[in-house]
Design an enzyme around this catalytic site. Structure first.
Site, PDB file in Angstrom:
ATOM      1  N   LYS A   6      -4.761   2.821  -2.801  1.00  0.00           N
ATOM      2  CA  LYS A   6      -4.126   2.009  -1.678  1.00  0.00           C
ATOM      3  C   LYS A   6      -4.868   2.038  -0.491  1.00  0.00           C
ATOM      4  O   LYS A   6      -4.838   1.267   0.281  1.00  0.00           O
ATOM      5  CB  LYS A   6      -2.878   3.169  -1.668  1.00  0.00           C
ATOM      6  CG  LYS A   6      -1.871   3.288  -2.481  1.00  0.00           C
ATOM      7  CD  LYS A   6      -1.411   1.942  -3.013  1.00  0.00           C
ATOM      8  CE  LYS A   6      -0.160   2.012  -3.943  1.00  0.00           C
ATOM      9  NZ  LYS A   6       0.228   0.509  -4.345  1.00  0.00           N
TER      10      LYS A   6
ATOM     11  N   SER B 178       0.881  -1.096   0.024  1.00  0.00           N
ATOM     12  CA  SER B 178       0.128   0.057  -0.128  1.00  0.00           C
ATOM     13  C   SER B 178       0.810   1.153  -0.009  1.00  0.00           C
ATOM     14  O   SER B 178       1.882   1.221  -0.790  1.00  0.00           O
ATOM     15  CB  SER B 178      -0.882   0.040   1.243  1.00  0.00           C
ATOM     16  OG  SER B 178      -1.793   0.994   1.236  1.00  0.00           O
TER      17      SER B 178
ATOM     18  N   TYR C 228      -4.844   8.344  -6.294  1.00  0.00           N
ATOM     19  CA  TYR C 228      -3.880   7.349  -5.841  1.00  0.00           C
ATOM     20  C   TYR C 228      -4.030   6.721  -4.610  1.00  0.00           C
ATOM     21  O   TYR C 228      -4.276   5.590  -4.439  1.00  0.00           O
ATOM     22  CB  TYR C 228      -2.352   8.064  -5.796  1.00  0.00           C
ATOM     23  CG  TYR C 228      -1.414   6.874  -5.226  1.00  0.00           C
ATOM     24  CD1 TYR C 228      -0.861   5.951  -6.057  1.00  0.00           C
ATOM     25  CD2 TYR C 228      -0.833   7.495  -4.244  1.00  0.00           C
ATOM     26  CE1 TYR C 228       0.215   5.322  -5.454  1.00  0.00           C
ATOM     27  CE2 TYR C 228       0.247   6.637  -3.598  1.00  0.00           C
ATOM     28  CZ  TYR C 228       0.728   5.577  -4.317  1.00  0.00           C
ATOM     29  OH  TYR C 228       1.565   4.753  -3.721  1.00  0.00           O
TER      30      TYR C 228
HETATM   31  N1  LIG Z   1       8.278   4.697  -4.699  1.00  0.00           N
HETATM   32  C1  LIG Z   1       7.409   5.121  -3.865  1.00  0.00           C
HETATM   33  O1  LIG Z   1       7.795   6.310  -3.485  1.00  0.00           O
HETATM   34  C2  LIG Z   1       6.273   4.601  -3.250  1.00  0.00           C
HETATM   35  C3  LIG Z   1       5.611   3.293  -3.935  1.00  0.00           C
HETATM   36  N2  LIG Z   1       4.664   2.543  -3.271  1.00  0.00           N
HETATM   37  C4  LIG Z   1       4.192   1.813  -4.097  1.00  0.00           C
HETATM   38  O2  LIG Z   1       4.995   0.448  -4.184  1.00  0.00           O
HETATM   39  C5  LIG Z   1       4.727  -0.320  -5.648  1.00  0.00           C
HETATM   40  C6  LIG Z   1       6.029  -0.196  -6.238  1.00  0.00           C
HETATM   41  O3  LIG Z   1       6.462   1.209  -6.656  1.00  0.00           O
HETATM   42  P1  LIG Z   1       8.078   1.346  -7.400  1.00  0.00           P
HETATM   43  O4  LIG Z   1       9.026   0.281  -6.998  1.00  0.00           O
HETATM   44  O5  LIG Z   1       7.989   2.800  -6.793  1.00  0.00           O
HETATM   45  O6  LIG Z   1       7.720   1.446  -8.703  1.00  0.00           O
HETATM   46  P2  LIG Z   1       8.203   1.095 -10.375  1.00  0.00           P
HETATM   47  O7  LIG Z   1       7.513   2.107 -11.275  1.00  0.00           O
HETATM   48  O8  LIG Z   1       9.873   1.374 -10.081  1.00  0.00           O
HETATM   49  O9  LIG Z   1       7.856  -0.403 -10.475  1.00  0.00           O
HETATM   50  C7  LIG Z   1       6.457  -0.740 -10.887  1.00  0.00           C
HETATM   51  C8  LIG Z   1       6.605  -2.188 -11.305  1.00  0.00           C
HETATM   52  O10 LIG Z   1       5.229  -2.610 -11.555  1.00  0.00           O
HETATM   53  C9  LIG Z   1       5.150  -2.889 -13.004  1.00  0.00           C
HETATM   54  N3  LIG Z   1       3.676  -2.596 -13.214  1.00  0.00           N
HETATM   55  C10 LIG Z   1       3.284  -1.350 -13.505  1.00  0.00           C
HETATM   56  N4  LIG Z   1       1.877  -1.629 -13.962  1.00  0.00           N
HETATM   57  C11 LIG Z   1       1.788  -2.862 -14.235  1.00  0.00           C
HETATM   58  C12 LIG Z   1       0.632  -3.599 -14.938  1.00  0.00           C
HETATM   59  N5  LIG Z   1      -0.264  -2.981 -15.298  1.00  0.00           N
HETATM   60  N6  LIG Z   1       0.698  -4.825 -14.795  1.00  0.00           N
HETATM   61  C13 LIG Z   1       1.797  -5.436 -14.287  1.00  0.00           C
HETATM   62  N7  LIG Z   1       2.972  -4.891 -13.774  1.00  0.00           N
HETATM   63  C14 LIG Z   1       2.873  -3.586 -13.825  1.00  0.00           C
HETATM   64  C15 LIG Z   1       6.266  -2.330 -13.455  1.00  0.00           C
HETATM   65  O11 LIG Z   1       6.688  -3.082 -14.571  1.00  0.00           O
HETATM   66  P3  LIG Z   1       5.899  -2.503 -16.238  1.00  0.00           P
HETATM   67  O12 LIG Z   1       5.978  -1.336 -16.342  1.00  0.00           O
HETATM   68  O13 LIG Z   1       6.979  -3.391 -17.121  1.00  0.00           O
HETATM   69  O14 LIG Z   1       4.725  -3.386 -16.231  1.00  0.00           O
HETATM   70  C16 LIG Z   1       7.362  -2.600 -12.331  1.00  0.00           C
HETATM   71  O15 LIG Z   1       7.852  -3.681 -12.462  1.00  0.00           O
HETATM   72  C17 LIG Z   1       3.726   0.646  -6.205  1.00  0.00           C
HETATM   73  O16 LIG Z   1       2.469  -0.371  -6.056  1.00  0.00           O
HETATM   74  C18 LIG Z   1       3.610   1.823  -5.664  1.00  0.00           C
HETATM   75  O17 LIG Z   1       2.412   2.391  -5.561  1.00  0.00           O
HETATM   76  C19 LIG Z   1       4.285   3.039  -2.180  1.00  0.00           C
HETATM   77  C20 LIG Z   1       4.796   4.018  -1.631  1.00  0.00           C
HETATM   78  C21 LIG Z   1       5.943   4.849  -1.910  1.00  0.00           C
HETATM   79  C1  LIG Z   2       5.968  12.129  14.070  1.00  0.00           C
HETATM   80  C2  LIG Z   2       5.486  11.873  12.670  1.00  0.00           C
HETATM   81  C3  LIG Z   2       3.925  12.015  12.602  1.00  0.00           C
HETATM   82  C4  LIG Z   2       3.829  11.681  11.077  1.00  0.00           C
HETATM   83  C5  LIG Z   2       3.874  12.606  10.075  1.00  0.00           C
HETATM   84  C6  LIG Z   2       3.223  12.500   8.907  1.00  0.00           C
HETATM   85  C7  LIG Z   2       4.212  12.504   7.562  1.00  0.00           C
HETATM   86  C8  LIG Z   2       3.524  12.166   6.466  1.00  0.00           C
HETATM   87  C9  LIG Z   2       3.998  11.642   5.294  1.00  0.00           C
HETATM   88  C10 LIG Z   2       3.197  11.115   4.207  1.00  0.00           C
HETATM   89  C11 LIG Z   2       3.917  10.917   3.125  1.00  0.00           C
HETATM   90  C12 LIG Z   2       3.066   9.879   2.223  1.00  0.00           C
HETATM   91  C13 LIG Z   2       4.184   9.078   1.264  1.00  0.00           C
HETATM   92  C14 LIG Z   2       3.439   8.523   0.095  1.00  0.00           C
HETATM   93  C15 LIG Z   2       4.369   7.979  -0.795  1.00  0.00           C
HETATM   94  C16 LIG Z   2       3.853   7.252  -2.159  1.00  0.00           C
HETATM   95  O1  LIG Z   2       2.984   6.604  -2.118  1.00  0.00           O
HETATM   96  C17 LIG Z   2       4.170   7.964  -3.587  1.00  0.00           C
HETATM   97  N1  LIG Z   2       5.578   8.252  -3.648  1.00  0.00           N
HETATM   98  C18 LIG Z   2       3.746   7.205  -4.748  1.00  0.00           C
HETATM   99  O2  LIG Z   2       4.659   6.256  -5.231  1.00  0.00           O
END
Ligand SMILES: NC(=O)C1=CN([C@@H]2O[C@H](COP(=O)(O)OP(=O)(O)OC[C@H]3O[C@@H](n4cnc5c(N)ncnc54)[C@H](OP(=O)(O)O)[C@@H]3O)[C@@H](O)[C@H]2O)C=CC1
Ligand SMILES: CCCCCCCCCCCCCCCC(=O)[C@@H](N)CO
Length: 332
Positions: free
Chosen positions: A193, A175, A189
């Protein structure tokens, strides 16, 4: 006197929680991934790839899922190079997880035929399209649910009957901290999630009495190709607010999620902000110490987070003022 009664009441409640937790919600710890089949959607990049690397280091056979075959092949090469022994298998399946259920079922059946029943499913495929809700393309709003929710729900629906029948297995849902707190620019988004979190938390209760477990992962900003891409269109307000959770490495999140799942954690959170958000929002019963901390610490934590949220409101207001100023300069 009043305080005395309140503390006794709280202690009794804590004790009841403890007894219930011990007797009903047995913690399942899986010590090894040796010879186990681990499937990771989104395993060709970022957090998913980091999780795949950790899984093979622990002896698992791994299937990574994604759409882009070039990225999948490169990932398989990298993951194979990290295997703990020669007998381990690593494969990829090119599959869009937003496909209809028949397609998901067909492809997952083939994946299991290749490498055996799935022991662990990591639902990590996902992405974030940011923006103010009133400015977003309707198709992007829908995509945030199709990918982030259905992209996890359907594969989970497929693997669950087998896991329940074998009475073992781990389900991981990636998530986001954005499912703990609603933030400017993450409207569409967050909904996806949040939906994942709802699914996993309700599923958790359906798994009581079985040896199948789920782990919900709440990453803060993480330095991945997906993150770099979302930064390109991210409103400045979102950048400022989101970065207060820090910027973490995919390695840290990927490793932690594998180990948290194996040790039976219901939530996998990162850092102090993650802990605080989980304590305040967490409906699941993680551990006795967490329940006691919640019973006694909620008031203080809420006060801290409210003040932080108000500072976020200030960021939004400052942004508005900035935009108004620019508008005025244009018309003059
Ligand atoms: N990076 C961040 O800041 C954060 C990320 N997340 C979550 O973590 C997870 C991974 O993110 P992150 O590593 O940053 O992402 P990346 O974009 O680096 O990787 C995403 C992966 O998902 C695959 N993907 C995307 N769409 C599809 C699809 N429709 N079907 C199958 N595979 C798919 C991509 O491959 P391809 O494109 O080839 O399909 C790739 O392997 C996500 O769910 C994201 O929302 C959560 C919080 C923070
Ligand atoms: C004492 C501390 C109290 C809490 C503080 C609150 C902080 C809030 C931060 C929220 C960050 C949200 C990140 C989402 C990232 C994400 O999902 C995207 N990058 C998508 O890829």
């Amino acid at each position: 006197m009043f305080i005395y009664i309140i503390s006794i009441l709280l202690s009794v409640t804590g004790l009841v929680a403890y007894v219930l937790y011990q007797s009903l919600d047995k913690k399942i710890v899986y010590k090894s991934l040796q010879n186990k089949h681990v499937v990771i959607t989104g395993g060709s990049s970022g957090i998913g790839k980091a999780a795949a690397l950790e899984a093979v280091r622990l002896g698992a056979n791994v299937t990574v899922i994604g759409r882009d075959i070039g990225k999948l092949q490169a990932a398989v090469t990298e993951i194979t190079a990290n295997c703990a022994n020669k007998e381990q298998k690593v494969q990829y399946a090119a599959l869009d997880v937003t496909s209809n259920y028949d397609e998901i079922q067909k492809r997952f059946t083939a994946i299991e035929a290749e490498m055996g029943p799935i022991f662990m499913l990591v639902n990590c495929a996902g992405s974030c399209i940011c923006g103010q809700f009133d400015k977003m393309k309707p198709e992007d709003i829908k995509m945030m649910i199709d990918l982030n929710y259905f992209g996890s729900a359907y594969p989970t629906r497929y693997v669950l009957p087998g896991m329940k029948k074998r009475n073992e297995g781990l389900l991981v849902f990636v998530s986001s901290e954005a499912a703990f707190i609603g933030i400017y620019g993450y409207t569409a988004y967050s909904a996806g999630k949040w939906a994942v979190r709802g699914l996993a938390e309700a599923l958790h209760m359906e798994l009581v009495g079985t040896n199948v477990r789920q782990t919900l992962v709440f990453p803060p900003d993480t330095d991945t190709p997906g993150f770099a891409n979302e930064e390109l269109t991210k409103p400045n307000e979102t950048k400022l607010i989101s970065s207060s959770g820090g910027l973490h490495s995919p390695d840290e999140i990927g490793k932690k999620l594998i180990h948290d799942a194996m040790s039976g954690k219901t939530y996998s959170v990162i850092g102090f902000s993650g802990q605080v958000l989980a304590l305040l929002n967490g409906g699941l019963i993680e551990s006795t110490s967490q329940v006691i901390l919640q019973i006694f610490g909620m008031g203080l934590l809420r006060a801290i987070v409210v003040s932080i949220m108000l500072s976020f409101h200030k960021i939004v207001k400052d942004g508005l003022n900035e935009k108004e100023k620019k508008e005025k300069q244009k018309t003059n």
